[in-house]
Motif scaffolding. Structure first.
Motif, PDB file in Angstrom:
ATOM      1  N   PRO A 600      36.594  43.157  52.044  1.00 26.35           N
ATOM      2  CA  PRO A 600      37.723  43.429  51.137  1.00 26.35           C
ATOM      3  C   PRO A 600      38.414  42.151  50.668  1.00 26.35           C
ATOM      4  N   VAL A 601      37.696  41.338  49.938  1.00 26.33           N
ATOM      5  CA  VAL A 601      38.254  40.089  49.405  1.00 26.33           C
ATOM      6  C   VAL A 601      38.969  40.380  48.088  1.00 26.33           C
ATOM      7  N   SER A 602      40.265  40.029  48.016  1.00 20.26           N
ATOM      8  CA  SER A 602      41.054  40.279  46.805  1.00 20.26           C
ATOM      9  C   SER A 602      41.111  39.065  45.893  1.00 20.26           C
ATOM     10  N   GLU A 603      40.934  37.882  46.476  1.00 17.29           N
ATOM     11  CA  GLU A 603      41.188  36.650  45.729  1.00 17.29           C
ATOM     12  C   GLU A 603      40.159  35.586  46.077  1.00 17.29           C
ATOM     13  N   ILE A 628      34.773  31.830  37.508  1.00 18.90           N
ATOM     14  CA  ILE A 628      35.795  32.644  36.841  1.00 18.90           C
ATOM     15  C   ILE A 628      35.175  33.899  36.249  1.00 18.90           C
ATOM     16  N   SER A 629      34.033  33.736  35.595  1.00 22.09           N
ATOM     17  CA  SER A 629      33.349  34.884  34.996  1.00 22.09           C
ATOM     18  C   SER A 629      32.958  35.897  36.063  1.00 22.09           C
ATOM     19  N   MET A 630      32.433  35.396  37.183  1.00 15.77           N
ATOM     20  CA  MET A 630      32.026  36.287  38.267  1.00 15.77           C
ATOM     21  C   MET A 630      33.231  37.007  38.869  1.00 15.77           C
ATOM     22  N   ALA A 631      34.327  36.250  39.083  1.00 15.02           N
ATOM     23  CA  ALA A 631      35.527  36.850  39.675  1.00 15.02           C
ATOM     24  C   ALA A 631      36.082  37.962  38.789  1.00 15.02           C
ATOM     25  N   LYS A 632      36.087  37.724  37.479  1.00 13.90           N
ATOM     26  CA  LYS A 632      36.581  38.746  36.554  1.00 13.90           C
ATOM     27  C   LYS A 632      35.717  39.999  36.595  1.00 13.90           C
ATOM     28  N   LYS A 636      38.311  40.250  40.978  1.00 15.87           N
ATOM     29  CA  LYS A 636      38.981  39.402  41.956  1.00 15.87           C
ATOM     30  C   LYS A 636      39.975  38.472  41.261  1.00 15.87           C
ATOM     31  N   ASP A 637      41.132  38.240  41.913  1.00 21.24           N
ATOM     32  CA  ASP A 637      42.087  37.261  41.405  1.00 21.24           C
ATOM     33  C   ASP A 637      41.586  35.852  41.693  1.00 21.24           C
TER      34      ASP A 637
END
Length: 677
Positions: A600-603, A628-632, A636-637
């Protein structure tokens, strides 16, 4: 009528000629899988005279319906994917023969819109046939066949390996001999593999294996180099023969393999196994241990004077005295000749190894009666400390051997591995000793670095960073003491103090702020593994009345690597309680995408090493853009660390990263110096 640019026409002709001369099939299709363009290789495969006849056709016009549907489904998959799709599939040529092709497809995008698919394929039928012939030959061999890479990992093995080790092939692939089956002979096998990589010469070695039910097996292995086109060793081929049945009994195998028949002490193989097991324990529980390498001074003269019988008596008596000088938890082994090794487990203080060495020297100095005569013997001892000198068994043996030969120059004394290493051990012990008093003396403090929203310019959070004011007079940098605190286990108590302090800070800030901020706290892997972290955090909440939604808990990538069910449960519980989980220093470690959804990684925090190079290093910019692209895409923040210039800040905002921290905005400061804007 608009005149056609002859250069453009010529360029298109060149491009067409280039594509037509490709030795593999190339095509473009629209969203309905109708051919827009294809080359001559494609036309030859389906049996038409020219590529123009392909335009507007579909796979159903040339191939059996089941294959055509498979190709069309692949088109659809490619058009919905952000990355190329590669498959190996059958194809039926114009003569009705089935062949194998390796195909790659990707979306055809124009003005940001998917308008079709493009692909290419090459015929790999002959390669597959040759591979099948090779596999058939290897699988029919009565011996085990294994290919090792330069890291001693198994990258190929035949089914005979599964039969011998009594494990499935998947369990064996990607492992080293020291991992499976482990043991002293596995260490020797790895050493021999490395020798083949170094000198390109065949080697022979025996591998001794203990199966799950306690049975023992022995394999005789021939190692041979596999060369590449420039005559460098690219792999090592191991052909093994099961020779277990040639031994008279399982008990005899055990005694011959692991014990010295003269002194009844463990031999080199068993000693190395014990050494490996002790190293493993140090990674699970923080403690130090010592390896002592001992050589009897003047043993050859004893043999010459009293014969081998006298020499054997000396060895047996020396073994008895060595055992009397150590604890039952320690291990004494005879490695060969007059060389012994001692493993001192959990020595607590490094100086204790020297005390034991002195005790041994004093014991061996006492006279031994041989043939009615008193014989006086001395010894030279080399000492190495784990983990301070190394965590590798081969290093510990080598280093202690080097130290022993240094001691032998003076005789009847002991030497640590090196004066430089000894000094480092002393310094490390000094820091560790000071760390154990630091909490009691209130020497730790937290500094906080603001996290800024680039759109509003407001502080939306802070990261709590540990600082140590040793004896309230000397600031010790974290890189000097964090590792020692981790190894020693002191980090657990320090971490609990940091949690309480940061929770209190969050309460103080957020009880007077209209919009609450978050406080990020770094968690050590040891807090997860060797501490009841969940209850410790619950206790901190009760003591501070802190709202979990005000807290971000930062973890490192390495914690998630083992895919531990226990760690997953802890993180899910913390997430359920309302804490945010942040993955720190992303991009510097393994960065496996799989665990971002498993846990459960939020950021995600982008490491400063990438941020600091984004303006003038295109590679760093591409890495950050990908993160950044992957996080979006995963929801993920993002937080970027180490922002020091306005150019870096503007670049990150342009890429879509809205939250940053770094010296451009503020250095880490004490609680009272933080101004929440």
């Amino acid at each position: 009528m608009k005149k056609i640019n002859p250069q453009l026409l010529e360029s298109e002709q060149y491009l067409r000629t280039l594509i037509d001369n490709f030795p593999f099939m190339v095509w473009l299709k629209d969203v309905n899988s109708r051919l827009l363009a294809a080359n001559t290789a494609y036309a030859n495969m389906v049996g038409v005279s020219s590529s123009e006849e392909l335009i507007g056709k579909t796979d159903f016009d040339f191939f059996p319906a089941d294959l055509a549907q498979q190709y069309v489904d692949g088109d659809q998959e490619a058009m919905h994917s952000n990355t190329p799709i590669g498959v190996i599939i059958p194809i039926k040529d114009s003569e009705g023969n089935y062949r194998w092709i390796e195909s790659y497809k990707s979306a055809l995008v124009t003005d940001g819109k998917v308008v079709g698919s493009l692909g290419y394929a090459r015929d790999i039928t002959e390669s597959i046939q040759k591979e099948k012939e090779y596999q058939s030959l290897v699988e029919s061999s009565p011996n085990t066949v294994t290919r090792f890479d330069s890291d001693c990992k198994r990258v190929f093995l035949n089914s005979k390996n599964s039969q011998f080790f009594e494990l499935d092939s998947e369990s064996l692939l990607g492992t080293t001999p020291t991992e499976i089956p482990g043991g002293g002979s596995a260490i020797v096998l790895e050493e021999k593999i490395r020798e083949v990589f170094q000198n390109g010469l065949n080697q022979n070695v025996a591998l001794e294996v203990t199966i799950k039910d306690g049975r023992q097996k022995i394999m005789h292995i021939v190692l041979a180099p596999e060369f590449n086109v420039v005559n460098q060793v690219k792999a090592v081929i191991a052909v093994g023969q099961d020779v277990t049945e040639s031994y008279e009994s399982q008990k005899r195998i055990n005694n011959l393999a692991y014990f010295d028949p003269l002194t009844k002490l463990p031999n080199r193989i068993l000693f190395l196994e014990k050494l490996e097991a002790t190293i493993l324990k140090t990674s699970q529980k923080s403690f130090s241990f010592a390896v002592l390498m001992l050589d009897l001074d003047g043993f050859k003269a004893v043999n010459d004077l009293h014969g081998h019988a006298g020499g054997d008596l000396l060895l047996r008596e020396s073994a008895r005295r060595l055992e009397s000088c150590v604890r039952s938890t320690d291990a004494v082994a005879r490695l060969g000749g007059d060389e012994f090794a001692i493993l001192l487990s959990n020595i607590q203080e490094n100086e204790n190894a020297g005390k034991i060495a002195s005790k041994i020297l004093e014991s061996l100095k006492q006279p031994i009666l041989i043939d009615g005569s008193e014989l006086f013997i001395t010894a030279s001892i080399g000492i190495v400390i784990c983990p301070y000198h190394s965590r590798q068994a081969s290093d510990l043996v080598k280093f202690s051997d080097i130290a022993m030969y240094q001691a032998k120059k003076q005789r009847n004394n002991f030497q640590f591995y090196s004066s430089e290493m000894t000094q480092k051990v002393v310094e490390r012990n000094d820091i560790e000793s000071s760390l154990r008093r630091a909490l009691q003396n209130d020497e730790f403090l937290l500094h906080y670095q603001p996290q800024i929203n680039l759109h509003t310019g407001k502080t939306i959070g802070v990261e709590a960073l540990l600082r140590w004011n040793r004896n309230h007079s000397e600031m010790i940098s974290p890189d000097r003491f964090i590792g020692i605190a981790e190894d020693s286990g002191i980090i657990i108590d320090i971490g609990q103090w940091a949690l309480l302090t940061a929770f209190n800070a969050a309460v103080k800030w957020n009880t007077r702020l209209g919009t609450p901020i978050t406080v990020a706290i770094n968690l050590s892997s040891r807090q997860f593994i060797h501490n009841d972290l969940l209850n410790a955090i619950k206790l901190a909440i009760v003591q501070t009345k802190c709202n979990p939604r005000w807290i971000t808990l930062e973890i490192t990538e390495s914690l998630l690597l083992n895919d531990s069910e226990e760690i997953r449960k802890i993180l899910k519980s913390l997430d359920k309680m309302g804490f945010r989980i942040s993955l720190d220093d992303f991009g510097t470690g393994y960065s496996a995408l799989s665990y971002l959804n498993k846990f459960p990684v939020s950021e995600i925090k982008i490491d400063k090493s990438f941020v600091q190079g984004i303006v003038d290093n295109p590679d760093h910019g591409l890495v950050i853009q990908a993160i950044i692209s992957m996080a979006k895409s995963l929801g993920k923040d993002l937080v970027a660390e180490g922002v020091e210039t306005a150019d870096q800040s503007e670049y990150l905002l342009k890429l879509g990263c809205q939250t940053v921290q770094g010296f451009l905005y503020s250095k880490p400061k004490p609680f009272d110096d933080i101004v929440i804007s």
